[in-house]
Design a protein around this motif. Structure first.
Motif, PDB file in Angstrom:
ATOM      1  N   SER A   1      -0.850 -11.597 -11.495  1.00 20.16           N
ATOM      2  CA  SER A   1      -2.264 -10.907 -11.860  1.00 20.16           C
ATOM      3  C   SER A   1      -2.723 -11.004 -13.526  1.00 20.16           C
ATOM      4  CB  SER A   1      -1.977  -9.446 -11.529  1.00 20.16           C
ATOM      5  OG  SER A   1      -3.019  -8.735 -11.899  1.00 20.16           O
ATOM      6  N   ALA A   2      -3.867 -11.418 -13.611  1.00 14.98           N
ATOM      7  CA  ALA A   2      -4.472 -11.721 -14.817  1.00 14.98           C
ATOM      8  C   ALA A   2      -5.515 -10.739 -15.038  1.00 14.98           C
ATOM      9  CB  ALA A   2      -4.788 -13.037 -15.107  1.00 14.98           C
TER      10      ALA A   2
ATOM     11  N   GLY B   1       3.340 -15.287 -16.487  1.00 17.05           N
ATOM     12  CA  GLY B   1       3.103 -15.907 -17.752  1.00 17.05           C
ATOM     13  C   GLY B   1       2.617 -17.089 -17.961  1.00 17.05           C
ATOM     14  N   ALA B   2       2.676 -17.900 -16.680  1.00 19.33           N
ATOM     15  CA  ALA B   2       2.144 -19.282 -16.699  1.00 19.33           C
ATOM     16  C   ALA B   2       0.628 -18.761 -16.798  1.00 19.33           C
ATOM     17  CB  ALA B   2       2.625 -19.854 -15.557  1.00 19.33           C
TER      18      ALA B   2
ATOM     19  N   ASP C   1      -1.921 -20.593 -19.729  1.00 21.45           N
ATOM     20  CA  ASP C   1      -3.235 -21.509 -18.990  1.00 21.45           C
ATOM     21  C   ASP C   1      -4.308 -20.605 -19.756  1.00 21.45           C
ATOM     22  OD1 ASP C   1      -4.388 -23.301 -17.434  1.00 21.45           O
ATOM     23  OD2 ASP C   1      -5.137 -21.672 -16.118  1.00 21.45           O
ATOM     24  N   HIS C   2      -4.556 -19.362 -20.012  1.00 18.97           N
ATOM     25  CA  HIS C   2      -5.490 -18.782 -20.472  1.00 18.97           C
ATOM     26  C   HIS C   2      -5.788 -18.914 -21.894  1.00 18.97           C
ATOM     27  CE1 HIS C   2      -8.628 -15.518 -21.105  1.00 18.97           C
ATOM     28  NE2 HIS C   2      -7.790 -15.130 -21.986  1.00 18.97           N
ATOM     29  N   LEU C   3      -4.435 -19.522 -22.554  1.00 20.01           N
ATOM     30  CA  LEU C   3      -4.462 -19.527 -24.029  1.00 20.01           C
ATOM     31  C   LEU C   3      -4.758 -21.005 -24.347  1.00 20.01           C
ATOM     32  CD1 LEU C   3      -1.392 -17.845 -25.008  1.00 20.01           C
ATOM     33  CD2 LEU C   3      -3.516 -17.278 -25.876  1.00 20.01           C
ATOM     34  N   GLY C   4      -5.177 -21.787 -23.104  1.00 25.17           N
ATOM     35  CA  GLY C   4      -5.386 -23.177 -23.469  1.00 25.17           C
ATOM     36  C   GLY C   4      -4.411 -24.233 -23.274  1.00 25.17           C
ATOM     37  N   HIS C   5      -3.252 -23.781 -22.798  1.00 26.71           N
ATOM     38  CA  HIS C   5      -2.086 -24.759 -22.594  1.00 26.71           C
ATOM     39  C   HIS C   5      -1.691 -24.844 -21.069  1.00 26.71           C
ATOM     40  CE1 HIS C   5      -1.223 -24.549 -26.873  1.00 26.71           C
ATOM     41  NE2 HIS C   5      -1.281 -23.129 -26.699  1.00 26.71           N
TER      42      HIS C   5
ATOM     43  N   ASP D   1      -0.868 -27.624 -19.793  1.00 31.81           N
ATOM     44  CA  ASP D   1       0.077 -28.386 -19.317  1.00 31.81           C
ATOM     45  C   ASP D   1       1.667 -27.433 -19.243  1.00 31.81           C
ATOM     46  OD1 ASP D   1      -0.223 -27.780 -21.829  1.00 31.81           O
ATOM     47  OD2 ASP D   1      -0.132 -29.979 -22.686  1.00 31.81           O
ATOM     48  N   ALA D   2       1.504 -26.525 -20.345  1.00 31.93           N
ATOM     49  CA  ALA D   2       2.835 -25.718 -20.270  1.00 31.93           C
ATOM     50  C   ALA D   2       2.739 -25.182 -18.889  1.00 31.93           C
ATOM     51  CB  ALA D   2       2.646 -24.931 -21.571  1.00 31.93           C
ATOM     52  N   ALA D   3       1.501 -24.372 -18.660  1.00 36.62           N
ATOM     53  CA  ALA D   3       1.414 -23.713 -17.490  1.00 36.62           C
ATOM     54  C   ALA D   3       1.891 -24.302 -16.281  1.00 36.62           C
ATOM     55  CB  ALA D   3       0.129 -23.067 -17.347  1.00 36.62           C
ATOM     56  N   GLU D   4       1.567 -25.354 -16.189  1.00 35.45           N
ATOM     57  CA  GLU D   4       1.941 -26.613 -15.030  1.00 35.45           C
ATOM     58  C   GLU D   4       3.395 -26.829 -14.883  1.00 35.45           C
ATOM     59  OE1 GLU D   4      -0.384 -30.070 -14.950  1.00 35.45           O
ATOM     60  OE2 GLU D   4      -2.298 -28.790 -14.773  1.00 35.45           O
ATOM     61  N   ALA D   5       3.855 -26.929 -15.925  1.00 33.66           N
ATOM     62  CA  ALA D   5       5.522 -27.132 -16.369  1.00 33.66           C
ATOM     63  C   ALA D   5       6.116 -25.878 -15.774  1.00 33.66           C
ATOM     64  CB  ALA D   5       5.825 -27.443 -17.813  1.00 33.66           C
TER      65      ALA D   5
END
Ligand code: NAD
Length: 356
Positions: free
Chosen positions: A260-261, A298-299, A303-307, A309-313
């Motif tokens: 949940s975000a 956390g993912a 994503d919200h922070l603009g990362h 690629d890291a969220a996808e990992a």
């Protein structure tokens, strides 16, 4: 290195077990993607309430305002009424920081069996209004404890509040498969829900590329079970969205994995990321809580922070553990501990990053 100041509020019960697990995963992915998460832990919880009479200090909101994002576990524990923990911490944060969108993905991940029979792909998002609606302080109780007792609870639906959450949902549907469903109940609730429907239809004209549908909440709940594959984005009021997303969590296998975000889409204030589940007093302290809901939250933060690629990992590692290993907690039919799932996730994450 991009550095972010993150306030963590592990809270109560299993919140204190799944937050550190997710932090470990986020730190590992951060190290690989040049993201530094500077954590500050805040001890606000029911235990804090028992000591101080408050869920957070008087200047709690001011303190949180100094952070980029908030990472929350869960609050609530037997002995402290649930309305105290909710209204003393979560709701003030969601409102003060205009986190008016509560984004809750409902996706059946690979390797998880849904309790539904012959289930199609389930992949939709519920956009829950998070600042007003049925969760209001307007109302009261009269003649308490007598035969004449009266309880009145008013709902608050503002044009500004309804428009902004619906606009977010329309845009999200436009960026996905182009289908938006609205949860209503305008047959029984004759003021606020027809207003909700009016705004939904007005905004449809601004989004000709989005196919819309409207369902009464009772019929919609049945369709979550009977035909969940039909949904792409669902927009709902605060109460309806709250209920629908527990059902959503159930059809994707466990409340222990649902994220949940709480978003302030404009980024003027910190957003807050948390699992859908609560503090689960029944399993707290056993080391058996599923950390995946917190990790997925956390993912969403990354994503919200603009990362992205890291969220996808992170989500790639979650999918790998679920689909390719038998390591899972009891809520998903396994025997693994929180610790074991986290260790497996870290291994999968290294593999995921190396493969990129
Ligand atoms: N956002 C929040 O902080 C939040 C949300 C919901 C409930 N709560 C609070 O949590 C407390 C308990 O509420 P509840 O029992 O209705 O809901 P809950 O989500 O805590 O638990 C419901 C059931 O799901 C199981 N469960 C939940 N999360 C799990 C996980 N990660 N792994 C394995 N099993 C898990 C629990 O063991 C329990 O059987 C209450 O005080 C409530 O107010 C807080």
């Amino acid at each position: 290195m991009d550095t972010y100041r993150i306030a963590t509020i592990p809270g109560d019960g299993i919140g204190t077990e799944v937050v550190p697990a997710a932090q470990e995963v986020l730190e590992r992915v951060g190290a690989r993607f040049g993201i530094e998460l500077a954590w500050t832990e805040l001890e606000w919880s029911c235990e804090y309430y028992a000591r101080t009479g408050r869920m957070m200090p008087e200047d709690g909101i001011e303190t949180l305002g100094g952070f980029d994002q908030i990472f929350l576990g869960a609050v609530g524990y037997p002995g402290v009424p649930d309305h105290v923990s909710l209204w003393g911490l979560l709701i003030p944060i969601r409102r003060a920081f205009r986190q008016y969108v509560n984004l809750r993905p409902v996706t059946l991940l690979p390797g998880i069996s849904s309790p539904l029979r012959d289930v199609p792909a389930i992949d939709f998002v519920v956009v829950r209004e998070n600042n007003e609606g049925e969760y209001s302080e307007a109302g009261g109780r009269l003649y308490r404890g007598t035969a004449d007792e009266v309880a009145i609870q008013e709902s608050v639906f503002t044009r500004r509040g309804v428009e902004r959450v619906m606009r977010y949902a329309y845009d999200l549907a436009g960026s996905r498969r182009g289908r938006l469903a609205s949860a209503t109940k305008s047959n029984g609730i004759i003021h606020t829900m027809p207003f909700w429907d009016d705004v939904f239809r007005e905004l449809a004209a601004e989004h000709p590329g989005v196919e819309t549908s409207e369902y009464h909440i009772d019929a919609l709940s049945a369709l979550f079970v009977l035909d969940p594959g039909r949904f792409d984005v669902v927009v709902a009021s605060n109460l309806f969205g709250d209920i629908l997303t527990d059902l959503g969590a159930a059809i994707i296998g466990s409340i222990g994995i649902a994220p949940s975000a709480n978003l302030n889409p404009e980024g003027a204030f910190p957003s807050m990321f948390e699992p859908v589940h609560g503090s689960a007093p029944d399993i707290a302290g056993t080391g058996r809580a599923n950390p995946l809901g917190q990790v997925w939250a956390g993912a969403m933060m990354l994503d919200h922070l603009g990362h992205a690629d890291a969220a996808e990992a992170v989500m790639g590692a979650v999918s790998h553990v679920l689909a390719e290993t038998g390591v899972r907690t009891a809520d998903l039919g396994g025997t693994a501990s929180t610790r074991e799932v986290t260790a497996e996730l870290l291994t999968a994450l290294d593999r995921e990053v190396a493969a990129r």
